[in-house]
Design a protein around this motif. Structure first.
Motif, PDB file in Angstrom:
ATOM      1  N   UNK A  25      48.894  -6.013   5.196  1.00  0.00           N
ATOM      2  CA  UNK A  25      48.558  -5.201   4.025  1.00  0.00           C
ATOM      3  C   UNK A  25      49.615  -4.117   3.803  1.00  0.00           C
ATOM      4  N   UNK A  26      50.071  -3.512   4.879  1.00  0.00           N
ATOM      5  CA  UNK A  26      51.103  -2.470   4.758  1.00  0.00           C
ATOM      6  C   UNK A  26      52.397  -3.046   4.194  1.00  0.00           C
ATOM      7  N   UNK A  27      52.708  -4.279   4.573  1.00  0.00           N
ATOM      8  CA  UNK A  27      53.967  -4.881   4.124  1.00  0.00           C
ATOM      9  C   UNK A  27      53.981  -5.197   2.630  1.00  0.00           C
ATOM     10  N   UNK A  28      52.798  -5.247   2.006  1.00  0.00           N
ATOM     11  CA  UNK A  28      52.746  -5.512   0.562  1.00  0.00           C
ATOM     12  C   UNK A  28      52.241  -4.289  -0.216  1.00  0.00           C
ATOM     13  N   UNK A  29      52.291  -3.136   0.444  1.00  0.00           N
ATOM     14  CA  UNK A  29      51.975  -1.886  -0.234  1.00  0.00           C
ATOM     15  C   UNK A  29      50.500  -1.598  -0.434  1.00  0.00           C
ATOM     16  N   UNK A  30      49.628  -2.322   0.245  1.00  0.00           N
ATOM     17  CA  UNK A  30      48.185  -2.065   0.149  1.00  0.00           C
ATOM     18  C   UNK A  30      47.787  -1.078   1.245  1.00  0.00           C
TER      19      UNK A  30
END
Length: 143
Positions: free
Chosen positions: A81-86
């Motif tokens: 999730x962090x890697x896609x900005x969530x």
């Protein structure tokens, strides 16, 4: 008495059928983990996150409440999730991973960071936004 035996046979068939369904679901769960990892390595993190969510749903419904196998699922979902900005989803999964880890093993955030420090070094994601190592720990599980 013969009728009783027949009822037991039927009950055994139902139990075996339920067990077969459970094992099929476990196989599907393992394949979803592999699919999530594959999507991650291909840079398709949005698809990967959907698979991590399916894995978490299985773990929450089918595994024992304090099963340590669910912790890596939350860790990977948080990193994905962090890697896609969530960021809110990443924090949500990170919090659950830490809470479950602390429930099972104790030691708080410092012990969690120590146990997962090597896993954080794995380059599972091709995204340039992927968090690795100390940066991942500091962002999602700060001291």
């Amino acid at each position: 008495s013969r009728g009783d035996s027949n009822e037991e046979d039927i009950d055994m068939d139902v139990d075996e059928e339920e067990e077969d369904i459970f094992w099929f679901q476990c196989d599907t769960y393992r394949l979803e983990i592999l699919l999530a990892l594959t999507y991650e390595s291909l840079g398709q993190s949005s698809k990967a996150l959907k698979e991590w969510k399916k894995c978490i749903e299985f773990a929450e419904k089918k595994l024992p409440p304090a099963d340590e196998g669910s912790i890596p699922l939350y860790v990977q979902a948080a990193l994905c999730a962090a890697s896609i900005g969530q960021e809110s989803a990443a924090k949500h999964y990170a919090d659950i991973a830490l809470k479950n880890h602390d429930l099972i093993f104790g030691g708080g955030v410092n012990f969690f960071r120590k146990r997962y420090s090597e896993e954080m070094e794995l380059e599972l994601r091709s995204s340039s936004k992927a968090l690795l190592g100390q940066a991942a720990l500091d962002a999602l599980w700060p001291v």
